[in-house]
Design an enzyme around this catalytic site. Structure first.
Site, mmCIF file in Angstrom:
data_model
loop_
_atom_site.group_PDB
_atom_site.id
_atom_site.type_symbol
_atom_site.label_atom_id
_atom_site.label_comp_id
_atom_site.label_asym_id
_atom_site.label_seq_id
_atom_site.Cartn_x
_atom_site.Cartn_y
_atom_site.Cartn_z
ATOM 1 N N THR A 90 15.301 11.987 -0.402
ATOM 2 C CA THR A 90 15.708 11.848 -1.803
ATOM 3 C C THR A 90 16.996 11.048 -2.024
ATOM 4 O O THR A 90 17.098 10.341 -3.033
ATOM 5 C CB THR A 90 15.839 13.233 -2.476
ATOM 6 O OG1 THR A 90 16.652 14.086 -1.666
ATOM 7 C CG2 THR A 90 14.467 13.862 -2.654
ATOM 8 N N GLN A 110 -3.384 -6.179 0.592
ATOM 9 C CA GLN A 110 -2.785 -5.315 1.618
ATOM 10 C C GLN A 110 -1.561 -4.599 1.049
ATOM 11 O O GLN A 110 -1.361 -3.403 1.252
ATOM 12 C CB GLN A 110 -2.359 -6.141 2.827
ATOM 13 C CG GLN A 110 -3.474 -6.580 3.753
ATOM 14 C CD GLN A 110 -2.883 -7.231 4.995
ATOM 15 O OE1 GLN A 110 -2.030 -8.109 4.917
ATOM 16 N NE2 GLN A 110 -3.346 -6.814 6.150
ATOM 17 N N ARG A 113 -1.620 -1.393 -1.259
ATOM 18 C CA ARG A 113 -1.920 -0.100 -0.648
ATOM 19 C C ARG A 113 -0.670 0.773 -0.569
ATOM 20 O O ARG A 113 -0.775 1.997 -0.451
ATOM 21 C CB ARG A 113 -2.516 -0.288 0.743
ATOM 22 C CG ARG A 113 -3.868 -0.995 0.747
ATOM 23 C CD ARG A 113 -4.425 -1.095 2.134
ATOM 24 N NE ARG A 113 -4.713 0.224 2.680
ATOM 25 C CZ ARG A 113 -4.930 0.457 3.976
ATOM 26 N NH1 ARG A 113 -4.861 -0.535 4.851
ATOM 27 N NH2 ARG A 113 -5.184 1.683 4.395
ATOM 28 N N HIS A 114 0.510 0.150 -0.619
ATOM 29 C CA HIS A 114 1.765 0.913 -0.660
ATOM 30 C C HIS A 114 1.980 1.301 -2.117
ATOM 31 O O HIS A 114 2.558 0.558 -2.906
ATOM 32 C CB HIS A 114 2.914 0.062 -0.123
ATOM 33 C CG HIS A 114 2.709 -0.342 1.304
ATOM 34 N ND1 HIS A 114 3.162 0.407 2.361
ATOM 35 C CD2 HIS A 114 2.050 -1.393 1.843
ATOM 36 C CE1 HIS A 114 2.817 -0.175 3.504
ATOM 37 N NE2 HIS A 114 2.145 -1.266 3.209
ATOM 38 N N GLU A 121 1.265 -7.575 -12.300
ATOM 39 C CA GLU A 121 0.771 -8.798 -11.675
ATOM 40 C C GLU A 121 0.429 -9.859 -12.716
ATOM 41 O O GLU A 121 0.018 -9.554 -13.833
ATOM 42 C CB GLU A 121 -0.472 -8.488 -10.827
ATOM 43 C CG GLU A 121 -0.969 -9.670 -10.010
ATOM 44 C CD GLU A 121 -2.095 -9.291 -9.052
ATOM 45 O OE1 GLU A 121 -2.571 -10.165 -8.310
ATOM 46 O OE2 GLU A 121 -2.498 -8.103 -9.051
ATOM 47 N N TYR A 122 0.584 -11.100 -12.323
ATOM 48 C CA TYR A 122 0.164 -12.251 -13.124
ATOM 49 C C TYR A 122 -1.299 -12.069 -13.517
ATOM 50 O O TYR A 122 -2.137 -11.734 -12.682
ATOM 51 C CB TYR A 122 0.333 -13.510 -12.285
ATOM 52 C CG TYR A 122 -0.013 -14.821 -12.959
ATOM 53 C CD1 TYR A 122 0.969 -15.570 -13.606
ATOM 54 C CD2 TYR A 122 -1.306 -15.327 -12.931
ATOM 55 C CE1 TYR A 122 0.670 -16.782 -14.202
ATOM 56 C CE2 TYR A 122 -1.621 -16.542 -13.522
ATOM 57 C CZ TYR A 122 -0.627 -17.255 -14.159
ATOM 58 O OH TYR A 122 -0.938 -18.462 -14.748
ATOM 59 N N LEU A 222 14.615 2.682 -2.625
ATOM 60 C CA LEU A 222 14.988 2.333 -1.255
ATOM 61 C C LEU A 222 14.187 3.126 -0.224
ATOM 62 O O LEU A 222 13.811 2.594 0.824
ATOM 63 C CB LEU A 222 16.496 2.562 -1.068
ATOM 64 C CG LEU A 222 17.104 2.228 0.289
ATOM 65 C CD1 LEU A 222 16.795 0.797 0.712
ATOM 66 C CD2 LEU A 222 18.623 2.463 0.250
ATOM 67 N N ASN A 227 9.680 2.614 3.865
ATOM 68 C CA ASN A 227 8.335 2.933 4.353
ATOM 69 C C ASN A 227 7.483 1.677 4.450
ATOM 70 O O ASN A 227 6.728 1.491 5.411
ATOM 71 C CB ASN A 227 7.661 3.946 3.418
ATOM 72 C CG ASN A 227 8.194 5.351 3.605
ATOM 73 O OD1 ASN A 227 8.771 5.676 4.641
ATOM 74 N ND2 ASN A 227 8.005 6.193 2.606
ATOM 75 N N ARG A 232 5.205 -2.949 7.698
ATOM 76 C CA ARG A 232 4.868 -4.364 7.539
ATOM 77 C C ARG A 232 5.816 -5.315 8.259
ATOM 78 O O ARG A 232 5.482 -6.481 8.441
ATOM 79 C CB ARG A 232 4.815 -4.710 6.051
ATOM 80 C CG ARG A 232 3.776 -3.908 5.280
ATOM 81 C CD ARG A 232 2.380 -4.039 5.882
ATOM 82 N NE ARG A 232 1.375 -3.346 5.069
ATOM 83 C CZ ARG A 232 0.072 -3.338 5.317
ATOM 84 N NH1 ARG A 232 -0.385 -3.989 6.374
ATOM 85 N NH2 ARG A 232 -0.754 -2.680 4.538
#
Length: 312
Positions: A90, A110, A113-114, A121-122, A222, A227, A232
């Site tokens: 936290t 991809q 998915r996070h 999004e455009y 953050l 994560n 990635r």
């Protein structure tokens, strides 16, 4: 090179020219790069649109204090390392970042998915996409891995690479030409044939391939950013999303240098062991000679265990 529209470039210059004082805590490293575009891949970029908090915000939340006070940097560093070492979450949710990212559609799929982020999004239902598509460099064209169903194997030879690159360019160009034809539109948005209506944008877009570029605003805290980066920015992640993660990792270093230091130490360059692997490690440290059959680890975990220890 990444490509900003003229409007986007003008917007960035205007934003950077409007300097104002604030009582909020700021990060000097982030102020240097705020709004600027950092190129990724052939047409992509990452840029910081806004942020809230810094290393001090993490410490403040952990201590529930009013401000910096008389604490020393060394104390803050020790606390942040402690928090990450013991998987506290936290305090890191109290700092946030908003990024503008331009990436190929398959990378976006991809990325999405996070799920712990706010995304806008455009819209290809509202606007016509640019003729911009990702073409890999030859050294990033590899065959399917024989041991990993979602990974790459050896880099293909020059003749195969030339053939693949030719197909990628030809298909992307053809698909975009057909996209405009279905829209009854030129690239500048003007109509081709006034007698023809043209297909709706939301339908015509389905003809475009996954290497076309999209853009979005991505806002997260953050904790969830780390994560994302833990997965990635890993060497096993797909190259095309990994280069975005590496760029964002550099942004994180500028934004929260102490947290970045602790994140690299306790996440990126750290290793975790299962209970069975920890037992095996203790036996190795005691001088025993171990084979997989001496443990309850399956073959893949055994190989990963040896790799973590640097045992060939």
């Amino acid at each position: 090179m990444s490509k900003l529209s003229e409007d986007q470039s003008n917007e960035i210059e205007e934003a950077r020219s409007n300097v104002s004082s604030t009582l909020r805590a700021v990060s000097p490293g982030m102020e240097e790069i705020l709004y600027r575009s950092m190129p990724v891949l052939d047409h992509g970029f990452v840029r910081v649109v806004d942020y809230m908090g810094n290393d001090g915000a993490v410490v403040q939340a952990a201590r529930v204090s009013y401000g910096q006070g008389t604490r020393q940097v060394s104390e803050d560093r020790a606390l942040i390392h402690y928090l990450l070492r013991h998987w506290h979450t936290t305090p890191f949710e109290m700092a946030e970042i908003k990024l503008h990212v331009k990436m190929p559609i398959f990378v976006a799929r991809q990325w999405i998915r996070h799920r712990m982020a706010s995304v806008n999004e455009y819209s290809a239902r509202y606007s016509v996409l640019d003729r911009e598509f990702y073409i890999p460099r030859p050294e990033h064209l590899a065959a399917q891995s024989t041991s990993n169903k979602q990974g790459r194997g050896e880099v293909v030879g020059p003749q195969e690479a030339d053939r693949v690159l030719r197909l990628l360019v030809e298909d992307a160009e053809r698909n975009y030409d057909h996209y405009l034809e279905m829209l009854n539109s030129k690239e500048d948005g003007t109509r081709v044939d006034d007698a023809r209506t043209g297909l709706a944008r939301e339908l015509a877009r389905m003809n475009l391939s996954l290497n076309y570029y999209t853009q979005w605003y991505w806002k997260t805290d953050l904790h969830n950013l780390m994560n994302f980066l833990r997965l990635r920015a890993d060497l096993h992640a797909q190259y095309e999303i990994r280069v975005y993660a590496e760029t964002i990792l550099d942004v994180m270093k500028r934004w929260v240098p102490i947290t970045h230091e602790a994140f690299v130490e306790h996440r990126l360059e750290a290793a975790t062991f299962s209970g069975e692997a920890l037992k095996a490690l203790r036996r190795l440290l005691a001088g025993e000679k171990l084979e997989q059959s001496d443990t309850r680890m399956p073959k893949r975990e055994w190989e990963e265990f040896r790799a973590k220890l640097g045992i060939a």
